[in-house]
Design an enzyme around this catalytic site. Structure first.
Site, PDB file in Angstrom:
ATOM      1  N   THR A  58      49.743  21.657  85.952  1.00  0.00           N
ATOM      2  CA  THR A  58      49.325  20.461  85.609  1.00  0.00           C
ATOM      3  C   THR A  58      48.002  19.498  86.506  1.00  0.00           C
ATOM      4  OG1 THR A  58      51.993  19.755  84.777  1.00  0.00           O
ATOM      5  CG2 THR A  58      50.908  18.153  85.451  1.00  0.00           C
ATOM      6  N   CYS A  59      48.317  20.129  87.369  1.00  0.00           N
ATOM      7  CA  CYS A  59      47.505  19.562  88.753  1.00  0.00           C
ATOM      8  C   CYS A  59      45.538  19.909  87.740  1.00  0.00           C
ATOM      9  CB  CYS A  59      47.364  20.442  89.885  1.00  0.00           C
ATOM     10  SG  CYS A  59      49.140  19.824  90.733  1.00  0.00           S
ATOM     11  N   SER A  60      46.198  21.442  88.129  1.00  0.00           N
ATOM     12  CA  SER A  60      44.241  22.213  87.270  1.00  0.00           C
ATOM     13  C   SER A  60      44.002  22.277  85.904  1.00  0.00           C
ATOM     14  CB  SER A  60      44.199  23.604  87.652  1.00  0.00           C
ATOM     15  OG  SER A  60      44.143  23.712  88.736  1.00  0.00           O
ATOM     16  N   THR A  74      48.164  24.493  91.008  1.00  0.00           N
ATOM     17  CA  THR A  74      48.911  24.355  89.291  1.00  0.00           C
ATOM     18  C   THR A  74      49.097  23.780  88.322  1.00  0.00           C
ATOM     19  OG1 THR A  74      49.570  22.581  90.580  1.00  0.00           O
ATOM     20  CG2 THR A  74      50.252  24.464  91.615  1.00  0.00           C
TER      21      THR A  74
END
Length: 167
Positions: A55-57, A53
């Site tokens: 923000t996560c990546s 995703t």
């Protein structure tokens, strides 16, 4: 009930995809028993709502990967990224993030560990199922020493920098 500082992590069976076989670890998904894996270790854990995703990546995982040496210098034995995804997805995401040797990407496939922590996030109405809230924690010998749970859709309190400052 939500986990808090001073609590023991609940035992659960997680899974980690291993790319290269080693003693005791075959290629493919390998179980990670939380109680055994945290025994006698200081571990920085961060959790994300989903692998790959934005923000996560682009921010959350890279922050921990880039700070891995700083965590080690402060006595942290391992860094774990946990998500309610299957171990195949987490393994692919770890390869994509170039996390090998820095951060262990560990799957909570059914979300049982996340639910036991009281940190689940229900996105069923949006078609995404039950996920994990975004958080970070420092665990020493299975006991939570610091806990930062995001209360917004942003990445603020669970960054690598914030957790490093708490060690």
């Amino acid at each position: 009930m939500t986990i808090k500082v001073g609590d023991q992590l609940p035992d659960a069976r997680l899974a980690e995809y291993i790319d290269v076989a080693s003693e005791g670890c075959s290629v493919g998904p390998n179980k990670v028993m939380v109680a055994d894996a945290t025994k006698g270790k200081k571990i920085a854990i961060f959790a994300v709502p989903g692998a790959f995703t934005p923000t996560c990546s682009e921010q959350h995982a890279p922050g921990y990967i880039q700070a891995a040496d700083q965590f080690k210098a402060k006595g942290v034995d391992e860094i774990w990224c946990i998500s309610v995804n299957d171990p195949f997805v987490m393994g692919a995401w770890a390869r994509d993030q170039k996390a090998d040797g820095k951060v262990r990407f560990i799957a909570d496939g059914s979300g049982l560990f996340t639910k036991a922590l009281g940190l689940e996030f229900d996105l069923t109405k949006g078609g995404l199922g039950v996920r994990s809230q975004r958080y970070s924690m420092l665990v020493d010998n299975g006991v939570v020493k610091a806990l930062n749970v995001e209360d917004s859709g942003h990445l603020e309190s669970s960054t690598a920098e914030k957790l490093l400052a708490q060690i």
